[in-house]
Design an enzyme around this catalytic site. Structure first.
Site, PDB file in Angstrom:
ATOM      1  N   LYS A  54     -54.853  46.675  72.282  1.00 52.75           N
ATOM      2  CA  LYS A  54     -54.922  45.308  71.756  1.00 52.75           C
ATOM      3  C   LYS A  54     -56.382  44.881  71.598  1.00 52.75           C
ATOM      4  CE  LYS A  54     -50.467  44.133  73.777  1.00 52.75           C
ATOM      5  NZ  LYS A  54     -49.760  43.596  74.951  1.00 52.75           N
ATOM      6  N   GLN A  98     -50.978  40.419  80.442  1.00 49.46           N
ATOM      7  CA  GLN A  98     -50.160  41.635  80.334  1.00 49.46           C
ATOM      8  C   GLN A  98     -49.145  41.697  81.479  1.00 49.46           C
ATOM      9  OE1 GLN A  98     -50.389  43.927  77.748  1.00 49.46           O
ATOM     10  NE2 GLN A  98     -48.563  44.793  78.639  1.00 49.46           N
ATOM     11  N   ASP A 124     -48.758  35.328  72.819  1.00 47.88           N
ATOM     12  CA  ASP A 124     -47.524  36.075  73.081  1.00 47.88           C
ATOM     13  C   ASP A 124     -46.284  35.286  72.655  1.00 47.88           C
ATOM     14  OD1 ASP A 124     -47.696  38.679  74.022  1.00 47.88           O
ATOM     15  OD2 ASP A 124     -48.210  38.068  76.060  1.00 47.88           O
TER      16      ASP A 124
END
Ligand code: NDP
Length: 311
Positions: A54, A98, A124
């Site tokens: 990412k 994460q 997200d």
């Protein structure tokens, strides 16, 4: 006839390139690039790889990606304090924590941390505000994996309106938002889960079948209507020879890969489905790269929306 391959990796590359002018325009106006902060707590090897991907992707496209590490022994309060600091930092447009978080942070740690992220920076799309906006069909930041799947269907011009879409899996991060995105494209949507009765029969009625289960090769050809579009979200690493032998016929591509490397990546959809489906995403090279492209897209979107809100 073998199913048409839905090349997620190729679409992801194109989608990333298409973001270049938006990134340049934002950087010009704001005097700084869009910024993504990624929080990694602990030392989960799979998370290390996802996070590295990412950050490298946003960096390669002119955004600023920064990693914030917390030790495996970090407390939930420490994670919340870091999120508060990133919320207050104006050069950070997107915050991504994460998962999984270390067990020591407690059972509801992830929810608490996601709830603490400023919804305007929630790349997200897990915050209740962003989920609510999606439910009401006025999305701002949508969960990256389902957004990548829906974008793939759009770009491949796969008919969705009026079709029956079946989503296997009802998680907050994949199954539920996927179902909403299909519903908003006017599909008739069925959501299946571990308590669904006669799952293969339900799935066989699908024109579009999305598998987000976390069980390698679970969706076998008897789940699939001939000609259906199959989107395989699952990513499962198989490193057990007995499992590989049970799943993949001798001489098949996955079996050969396993014998060469000692492990192989497999989706939730069995490779034999390729003979029945009309179109299908591969694993790897399908939904995974699209998810990463959507992290970049959401970072740019968050930066633009924050700038617009400031006026
Ligand atoms: P979860 O474990 O949160 O959810 C799995 C879902 O599958 C649950 O709703 C569960 O039902 C359902 N399920 C489990 N077993 C069965 C069964 N026997 N029959 C029917 N349904 C079943 O997983 P996620 O949604 O987080 O992820 C799903 C998969 O997608 C995983 O393989 C994950 O690695 C992958 N993934 C891939 C991404 C990518 O970028 N490609 C990103 C995110 C995830 P119930 O609710 O009843 O328990």
């Amino acid at each position: 006839m073998a199913a048409r391959r839905l090349d997620g990796a190729a679409w992801a590359a194109r989608l990333r390139e298409e973001l270049t002018p938006r990134i340049a325009a934002f950087t010009d106006t704001a005097g700084r690039p869009p910024g993504l902060a990624v929080v990694l707590a602990g030392d989960n090897p799979a998370s290390e790889i996802y996070v590295r991907n990412k950050i490298a992707t946003v960096g390669a496209h002119g955004c600023r990606g920064e990693l914030f590490r917390l030790p495996a022994t970090a407390t939930l309060d420490e994670a919340l304090a870091l999120v508060a600091r990133l919320n207050a930092d104006d050069s950070v447009d997107g915050i991504l924590v994460q998962s999984p978080l270390p067990d020591g942070m407690g059972r509801d740690a992830e929810q608490r941390v996601f709830d603490a992220i400023d919804p305007a920076k929630d790349v997200d799309g897990f915050h209740a505000v962003n989920v609510g906006r999606l439910v009401q069909k006025r999305p701002a930041l949508v969960a990256c994996t389902p957004l990548g799947c829906a974008t793939l269907l759009d770009r491949e011009e796969i008919p969705v309106r009026g079709r029956h879409a079946v989503v296997i899996g009802r998680s907050d991060i994949v199954g539920k938002p996927m179902a909403l995105l299909l519903l908003h494209r006017d599909a008739t949507v069925t959501i299946c889960h571990s308590r669904t009765q006669d799952l293969p029969a339900v799935c066989r009625t699908a024109d579009i079948l999305v598998a987000a289960i976390g069980r390698p090769g679970f969706v076998t050809p008897d789940f699939v209507k001939p000609g259906a579009t199959v989107i395989d979200v699952g990513i499962n690493r198989i490193d057990d020879a007995a499992v590989a032998a049970a799943l993949f016929a001798e001489g098949s591509a996955k079996r050969v890969q396993f014998e060469k490397k000692g492990s192989v990546l497999c989706g939730d959809v069995h490779p034999d489905v390729e003979a029945v489906a009309g179109a299908m995403t591969p694993v790897p090279g399908g939904v995974g790269p699209l998810t990463i492209a959507m992290v970049l897209q959401n970072t740019v979107t968050a930066a633009e929306l924050r700038a617009a809100a400031r006026g």
